[in-house]
Design an enzyme around this catalytic site. Structure first.
Site, short mmCIF file in Angstrom:
data_model
loop_
_atom_site.label_atom_id
_atom_site.label_comp_id
_atom_site.label_asym_id
_atom_site.label_seq_id
_atom_site.Cartn_x
_atom_site.Cartn_y
_atom_site.Cartn_z
N ASN A 10 0.91 -1.34 0.23
CA ASN A 10 -0.12 -0.06 -0.08
C ASN A 10 0.87 1.16 0.06
O ASN A 10 0.68 2.01 -0.79
CB ASN A 10 -1.05 0.03 1.12
CG ASN A 10 -1.86 -1.15 1.24
OD1 ASN A 10 -2.23 -1.20 -0.10
ND2 ASN A 10 -2.76 -1.48 2.23
N ARG A 81 1.68 -6.39 12.21
CA ARG A 81 1.54 -7.11 13.67
C ARG A 81 0.35 -7.93 13.41
O ARG A 81 -0.65 -7.54 13.34
CB ARG A 81 1.68 -6.12 14.87
CG ARG A 81 1.58 -6.67 16.12
CD ARG A 81 2.44 -5.86 17.09
NE ARG A 81 1.80 -4.68 17.42
CZ ARG A 81 1.70 -4.21 18.70
NH1 ARG A 81 1.52 -5.09 19.66
NH2 ARG A 81 1.36 -2.94 18.91
N HIS A 174 8.58 6.77 17.52
CA HIS A 174 7.22 6.69 16.71
C HIS A 174 6.39 5.57 17.61
O HIS A 174 6.21 4.55 17.04
CB HIS A 174 7.83 6.23 15.35
CG HIS A 174 6.26 6.16 14.41
ND1 HIS A 174 5.27 6.95 14.33
CD2 HIS A 174 6.08 4.96 13.84
CE1 HIS A 174 4.29 6.31 13.56
NE2 HIS A 174 4.86 5.30 13.25
O1 TXD Z 1 4.87 6.13 10.01
C1 TXD Z 1 5.33 5.19 9.83
N1 TXD Z 1 6.64 4.59 9.34
C2 TXD Z 1 4.32 4.03 9.36
C3 TXD Z 1 5.05 2.68 9.19
C4 TXD Z 1 2.93 4.34 8.96
C5 TXD Z 1 2.08 3.50 8.57
C6 TXD Z 1 2.74 2.03 8.40
N2 TXD Z 1 3.90 1.59 8.74
C7 TXD Z 1 4.67 0.55 8.52
O2 TXD Z 1 5.00 0.55 7.04
C8 TXD Z 1 3.61 -0.81 8.43
O3 TXD Z 1 3.48 -1.13 9.65
C9 TXD Z 1 4.59 -1.69 7.74
O4 TXD Z 1 5.42 -2.35 8.39
C10 TXD Z 1 5.00 -1.04 6.46
C11 TXD Z 1 4.53 -0.95 4.99
O5 TXD Z 1 3.06 -0.86 5.28
P1 TXD Z 1 1.88 -1.03 4.13
O6 TXD Z 1 0.71 -0.81 4.44
O7 TXD Z 1 2.73 -0.51 2.70
O8 TXD Z 1 2.15 -2.61 4.06
P2 TXD Z 1 1.83 -3.86 3.00
O9 TXD Z 1 0.72 -3.26 2.14
O10 TXD Z 1 1.73 -4.99 3.39
O11 TXD Z 1 3.23 -3.99 2.12
C12 TXD Z 1 4.50 -4.27 2.42
C13 TXD Z 1 4.93 -5.24 1.54
C14 TXD Z 1 4.25 -6.36 0.97
O12 TXD Z 1 3.67 -5.93 -0.33
C15 TXD Z 1 5.06 -7.59 1.13
O13 TXD Z 1 4.88 -8.84 0.12
C16 TXD Z 1 6.32 -7.07 1.07
O14 TXD Z 1 6.32 -5.80 1.90
N3 TXD Z 1 7.61 -7.71 1.67
C17 TXD Z 1 8.69 -7.70 1.09
N4 TXD Z 1 9.18 -7.47 -0.22
C18 TXD Z 1 10.58 -7.65 -0.33
N5 TXD Z 1 11.34 -8.37 0.59
C19 TXD Z 1 10.86 -8.81 1.57
N6 TXD Z 1 11.70 -9.94 2.32
C20 TXD Z 1 9.43 -8.66 2.02
N7 TXD Z 1 8.66 -9.10 2.86
C21 TXD Z 1 7.62 -8.39 2.82
#
Ligand code: TXD
Length: 281
Positions: A10, A81, A174
């Site tokens: 996302n 989580r 954060h």
């Molecule tokens: O303020 C902030 N920093 C944040 C952080 C605000 C909102 C959300 N925040 C965190 O960002 C959230 O708790 C997640 O840890 C990240 C990403 O959030 P998003 O909503 O984009 O999560 P998604 O849609 O699940 O996307 C994560 C993608 C997903 O497509 C997985 O397939 C991919 O990460 N993924 C990977 N890609 C490459 N390599 C590896 N190992 C991998 N593992 C998961």
């Protein structure tokens, strides 16, 4: 500028969409463990770029060698989580994802600036630093701009002013220990209300959407990209001499962090949880 995005979920895909529409990248590479997802997003974003008349190279891959000599790499990759999962467990799993990813970035784009988005944010900045072995001034975490925007909305609502002119910022960790600083005259109760609402802002969105916020987090990352490209001040999670990372105001440029703007509030940041969790990564 060449911008790599690890994690095409996302936030990652919304960052790409904003970069395209605002002419902030000449090339975008999406990397995701879910190859189909990255390919689908890439095809959709490529079409968007044509509709917007933007001449920009957009690719997706799982092959990190394609991430050669990128200027900025954003890491959003990680898991969210699950119910019953502790912060410690989440930190461990995401630290290993961010760690592996950071090693690859160091191998193929050793001069990049890395923007971390993955939670728990401040700890992931540290995990990136340990594994990439990059200079501290090349790693920044996105949270302060997002939390500050949320605080601005809450202050604006309370005082019936425009959020754009609301003078309030969020520094520190954060999480619930974030530190709010404002020049607005507020009673103790008003201040506490704004603080509580800002702390709960993310969780409220998650409850409604079933996933965490993504438009605003993506916009905050793009604000950081703009500050790198054109120079400018933003709030970001940055490492200190003791390898502790939390939100401070920094001056950014194409070289990375040019300067940390000193502020008394940094002294009141509670780093005990960070130090405890950092040992378990
Ligand atoms: O303020 C902030 N920093 C944040 C952080 C605000 C909102 C959300 N925040 C965190 O960002 C959230 O708790 C997640 O840890 C990240 C990403 O959030 P998003 O909503 O984009 O999560 P998604 O849609 O699940 O996307 C994560 C993608 C997903 O497509 C997985 O397939 C991919 O990460 N993924 C990977 N890609 C490459 N390599 C590896 N190992 C991998 N593992 C998961």
């Amino acid at each position: 500028m060449k911008v790599g995005i690890i994690g095409a979920g996302n936030i990652g895909s919304n960052i790409a969409s904003l970069l395209i529409s605002q002419d902030l990248a000449s090339e975008i590479l999406l990397i995701d463990i879910n190859e189909k997802l990255a390919l689908g997003k890439m095809l959709d974003l490529s079409t968007l770029s044509v509709i917007l008349d933007k001449n920009i190279k957009i690719n997706s891959t799982l092959d990190y060698s394609k991430l050669k000599d990128f200027d900025i790499v954003v890491i959003t990759a990680g898991i969210t989580r699950k119910e019953g999962q502790s912060r410690e467990e989440l930190a461990k799993i995401n630290a290993s994802i961010v760690g592996e990813t950071s090693k690859k970035i160091a191998e193929f784009s050793p001069n990049a600036i890395i923007i971390i988005v993955t939670n728990p944010l401040d700890l992931m900045v540290y995990a990136c630093y340990k594994n990439s072995c990059f200079n501290k001034n090349k790693i920044i975490g996105m949270a302060g701009e997002l939390d500050s925007a949320r605080a601005k909305l809450n202050l604006a609502k309370l005082k019936n002013i425009s959020p754009i002119s609301a003078k309030i910022n969020v520094f520190g960790m954060h999480n619930d220990e974030m530190i709010i600083q404002t020049s607005q005259d507020l009673t103790k109760d008003e201040f506490q209300t704004i603080k509580d609402e800002t702390i709960n802002a993310g969780a409220n969105i998650t409850k409604l959407l079933g996933t965490s916020a993504y438009y605003a987090p993506a916009a905050a990352v793009v604000k950081m990209v703009k500050a790198i490209k054109n120079g400018g001040n933003i709030i970001a999670s940055v490492l200190d001499d003791n390898e502790i990372s939390f939100g401070k105001e920094i001056k950014l440029s194409k070289k990375g962090i040019e300067k940390i703007v000193e502020n008394e509030v940094y002294k009141s940041v509670d780093t005990s949880n960070f130090i405890k969790l950092k040992k378990n990564l």
